[in-house]
Design a protein around this motif. Structure first.
Motif, PDB file in Angstrom:
ATOM      1  N   THR A 103     -23.694 -31.867 -60.423  1.00  0.00           N
ATOM      2  CA  THR A 103     -24.004 -30.604 -60.084  1.00  0.00           C
ATOM      3  C   THR A 103     -22.642 -29.949 -59.531  1.00  0.00           C
ATOM      4  O   THR A 103     -21.470 -30.623 -59.546  1.00  0.00           O
ATOM      5  N   ASN A 104     -22.777 -28.669 -59.008  1.00  0.00           N
ATOM      6  CA  ASN A 104     -21.692 -28.171 -58.582  1.00  0.00           C
ATOM      7  C   ASN A 104     -20.827 -28.752 -57.469  1.00  0.00           C
ATOM      8  O   ASN A 104     -19.580 -28.999 -57.279  1.00  0.00           O
TER       9      ASN A 104
ATOM     10  N   ASP B  88     -32.647 -24.362 -62.081  1.00  0.00           N
ATOM     11  CA  ASP B  88     -32.734 -24.145 -60.809  1.00  0.00           C
ATOM     12  C   ASP B  88     -31.115 -24.219 -60.164  1.00  0.00           C
ATOM     13  O   ASP B  88     -31.025 -23.478 -59.132  1.00  0.00           O
ATOM     14  N   GLU B  89     -30.371 -25.244 -60.803  1.00  0.00           N
ATOM     15  CA  GLU B  89     -29.041 -25.135 -60.187  1.00  0.00           C
ATOM     16  C   GLU B  89     -28.215 -25.598 -61.522  1.00  0.00           C
ATOM     17  O   GLU B  89     -28.809 -26.169 -62.497  1.00  0.00           O
ATOM     18  N   PHE B  90     -26.957 -25.356 -61.672  1.00  0.00           N
ATOM     19  CA  PHE B  90     -26.079 -25.675 -62.538  1.00  0.00           C
ATOM     20  C   PHE B  90     -25.905 -27.341 -62.656  1.00  0.00           C
ATOM     21  O   PHE B  90     -25.854 -28.099 -61.825  1.00  0.00           O
ATOM     22  N   GLU B  91     -26.147 -27.635 -64.098  1.00  0.00           N
ATOM     23  CA  GLU B  91     -26.076 -29.156 -64.492  1.00  0.00           C
ATOM     24  C   GLU B  91     -25.045 -29.526 -65.205  1.00  0.00           C
ATOM     25  O   GLU B  91     -24.733 -28.638 -66.206  1.00  0.00           O
ATOM     26  N   TYR B  92     -24.185 -30.645 -65.076  1.00  0.00           N
ATOM     27  CA  TYR B  92     -23.107 -30.934 -66.112  1.00  0.00           C
ATOM     28  C   TYR B  92     -23.301 -32.483 -66.217  1.00  0.00           C
ATOM     29  O   TYR B  92     -23.305 -33.117 -65.393  1.00  0.00           O
ATOM     30  N   TRP B  93     -23.604 -32.695 -67.409  1.00  0.00           N
ATOM     31  CA  TRP B  93     -24.141 -34.184 -67.981  1.00  0.00           C
ATOM     32  C   TRP B  93     -22.826 -34.758 -68.480  1.00  0.00           C
ATOM     33  O   TRP B  93     -22.333 -34.158 -69.606  1.00  0.00           O
ATOM     34  N   ILE B  94     -22.521 -35.855 -68.408  1.00  0.00           N
ATOM     35  CA  ILE B  94     -21.510 -36.641 -69.255  1.00  0.00           C
ATOM     36  C   ILE B  94     -22.295 -37.877 -69.732  1.00  0.00           C
ATOM     37  O   ILE B  94     -22.961 -38.581 -69.233  1.00  0.00           O
ATOM     38  N   GLY B  95     -22.213 -37.902 -71.198  1.00  0.00           N
ATOM     39  CA  GLY B  95     -23.034 -39.019 -71.784  1.00  0.00           C
ATOM     40  C   GLY B  95     -23.065 -39.040 -73.357  1.00  0.00           C
ATOM     41  O   GLY B  95     -22.155 -38.393 -74.003  1.00  0.00           O
ATOM     42  N   MET B  96     -24.237 -39.490 -73.957  1.00  0.00           N
ATOM     43  CA  MET B  96     -24.081 -39.238 -75.391  1.00  0.00           C
ATOM     44  C   MET B  96     -25.598 -39.247 -75.832  1.00  0.00           C
ATOM     45  O   MET B  96     -26.623 -39.228 -75.059  1.00  0.00           O
TER      46      MET B  96
ATOM     47  N   MET C  47      -9.876 -29.057 -58.779  1.00  0.00           N
ATOM     48  CA  MET C  47      -9.485 -28.033 -59.498  1.00  0.00           C
ATOM     49  C   MET C  47     -10.825 -27.173 -59.959  1.00  0.00           C
ATOM     50  O   MET C  47     -10.671 -26.116 -60.910  1.00  0.00           O
ATOM     51  N   GLY C  48     -11.964 -27.609 -59.608  1.00  0.00           N
ATOM     52  CA  GLY C  48     -13.089 -26.748 -59.945  1.00  0.00           C
ATOM     53  C   GLY C  48     -14.078 -27.272 -61.035  1.00  0.00           C
ATOM     54  O   GLY C  48     -14.723 -26.906 -61.618  1.00  0.00           O
ATOM     55  N   GLY C  49     -13.328 -28.208 -61.837  1.00  0.00           N
ATOM     56  CA  GLY C  49     -14.019 -29.116 -63.093  1.00  0.00           C
ATOM     57  C   GLY C  49     -14.602 -30.305 -62.587  1.00  0.00           C
ATOM     58  O   GLY C  49     -14.884 -30.830 -61.501  1.00  0.00           O
TER      59      GLY C  49
ATOM     60  N   PRO D 122     -27.316 -40.304 -85.302  1.00  0.00           N
ATOM     61  CA  PRO D 122     -26.470 -40.011 -86.560  1.00  0.00           C
ATOM     62  C   PRO D 122     -25.945 -38.771 -86.448  1.00  0.00           C
ATOM     63  O   PRO D 122     -24.603 -38.287 -86.710  1.00  0.00           O
ATOM     64  N   GLU D 123     -26.478 -37.568 -86.324  1.00  0.00           N
ATOM     65  CA  GLU D 123     -25.816 -36.365 -86.079  1.00  0.00           C
ATOM     66  C   GLU D 123     -24.641 -35.973 -85.158  1.00  0.00           C
ATOM     67  O   GLU D 123     -23.884 -35.165 -85.223  1.00  0.00           O
ATOM     68  N   ASN D 124     -24.538 -37.126 -84.145  1.00  0.00           N
ATOM     69  CA  ASN D 124     -23.647 -36.768 -83.190  1.00  0.00           C
ATOM     70  C   ASN D 124     -22.456 -37.514 -83.314  1.00  0.00           C
ATOM     71  O   ASN D 124     -21.573 -37.447 -82.835  1.00  0.00           O
ATOM     72  N   GLU D 125     -22.515 -38.383 -84.563  1.00  0.00           N
ATOM     73  CA  GLU D 125     -21.284 -39.213 -84.826  1.00  0.00           C
ATOM     74  C   GLU D 125     -20.543 -39.956 -83.773  1.00  0.00           C
ATOM     75  O   GLU D 125     -19.434 -40.033 -83.714  1.00  0.00           O
ATOM     76  N   GLY D 126     -21.454 -40.433 -82.963  1.00  0.00           N
ATOM     77  CA  GLY D 126     -20.924 -41.224 -81.819  1.00  0.00           C
ATOM     78  C   GLY D 126     -19.918 -40.385 -80.896  1.00  0.00           C
ATOM     79  O   GLY D 126     -19.253 -41.209 -79.825  1.00  0.00           O
ATOM     80  N   ALA D 127     -20.213 -39.404 -80.778  1.00  0.00           N
ATOM     81  CA  ALA D 127     -19.085 -38.333 -79.821  1.00  0.00           C
ATOM     82  C   ALA D 127     -19.498 -38.527 -78.466  1.00  0.00           C
ATOM     83  O   ALA D 127     -20.706 -38.481 -78.212  1.00  0.00           O
ATOM     84  N   TYR D 128     -18.588 -38.386 -77.849  1.00  0.00           N
ATOM     85  CA  TYR D 128     -18.737 -38.164 -76.210  1.00  0.00           C
ATOM     86  C   TYR D 128     -19.191 -36.749 -76.012  1.00  0.00           C
ATOM     87  O   TYR D 128     -18.800 -35.984 -76.565  1.00  0.00           O
ATOM     88  N   LEU D 129     -19.893 -36.662 -74.833  1.00  0.00           N
ATOM     89  CA  LEU D 129     -20.369 -35.333 -74.622  1.00  0.00           C
ATOM     90  C   LEU D 129     -20.215 -34.954 -73.130  1.00  0.00           C
ATOM     91  O   LEU D 129     -20.558 -35.690 -72.097  1.00  0.00           O
ATOM     92  N   GLY D 130     -20.157 -33.656 -73.131  1.00  0.00           N
ATOM     93  CA  GLY D 130     -20.205 -32.965 -71.715  1.00  0.00           C
ATOM     94  C   GLY D 130     -21.341 -31.910 -72.059  1.00  0.00           C
ATOM     95  O   GLY D 130     -21.343 -31.035 -72.837  1.00  0.00           O
ATOM     96  N   CYS D 131     -22.510 -31.915 -71.297  1.00  0.00           N
ATOM     97  CA  CYS D 131     -23.415 -30.920 -71.580  1.00  0.00           C
ATOM     98  C   CYS D 131     -23.774 -30.152 -70.309  1.00  0.00           C
ATOM     99  O   CYS D 131     -23.810 -30.744 -69.223  1.00  0.00           O
ATOM    100  N   MET D 132     -24.032 -29.004 -70.731  1.00  0.00           N
ATOM    101  CA  MET D 132     -24.042 -27.918 -69.050  1.00  0.00           C
ATOM    102  C   MET D 132     -25.375 -27.204 -69.458  1.00  0.00           C
ATOM    103  O   MET D 132     -25.672 -26.553 -70.778  1.00  0.00           O
TER     104      MET D 132
END
Length: 168
Positions: A23-24, A70-78, A30-32, A56-66
């Motif tokens: 979360t925030n 209720d609050e800002f969420e930032y996920w790192i995953g696959m 640096m704010g990220g 398969p649609e993701n082609e094994g890519a790493y993700l940052g999902c936002m």
């Protein structure tokens, strides 16, 4: 200079995002979330997820999902199929099937020009130009695809996939 070089629509099945939620309050000086990405690489979190069968649609890519609920969420995953067991130390969220608008952001990763508000706004503008509307409480996805993102071209530039879930 950063530019959008491709815009298209994809359809995703129901899926499971497995990773870690931030979360925030987890932002770095640096704010990220770059310090969290460093932690993922240093601690080998992606190695654990790569042992699972990614979507398969993701082609094994790493993700940052936002998203912002209720609050800002930032996920790192696959992305994985919906019933994929979640390894210890990770969390998950199931995301229903849907269409996403995808933009390829072309630029230098080293100077950070492919990240932040300006490329986000450029992508959202291009998606609107296609006549697509954003889903309510939508997900925004940074998809770090190999080799588009991992192998710079002769100009030292890479492509970051930036995606948003669309309204049905």
């Amino acid at each position: 200079m950063v530019e959008i070089i491709k815009v298209y629509k994809e359809s995703f099945p129901s899926l499971r995002l497995i990773g870690k939620r931030y979360t925030n309050k987890d932002r770095d000086e640096m704010g990220g979330f770059s310090s969290k990405w460093c932690e993922w690489h240093e601690k080998g979190y992606f190695n654990i997820l790569e042992e699972l069968e990614s979507l398969p649609e993701n082609e094994g890519a790493y993700l940052g999902c936002m998203r912002c609920t209720d609050e800002f969420e930032y996920w790192i995953g696959m992305f994985f199929s919906e019933q994929t067991p979640v390894p210890d130390g990770f969390t998950y969220v199931d995301i229903p099937s849907g269409d996403i608008g995808t933009c390829w952001i072309y630029g230098c990763e080293d100077n950070g020009e492919i990240y932040g508000q300006e490329p986000h706004d450029m992508c959202m503008s291009r998606i609107k130009e296609e006549g697509w509307q954003f889903a309510e409480d939508t997900w925004f996805i940074e998809r770090y695809n190999c080799p588009r993102f991992t192998t710079p071209d002769e100009n030292g530039k890479v492509i970051l996939d930036y995606c948003v879930y669309l309204k049905d």
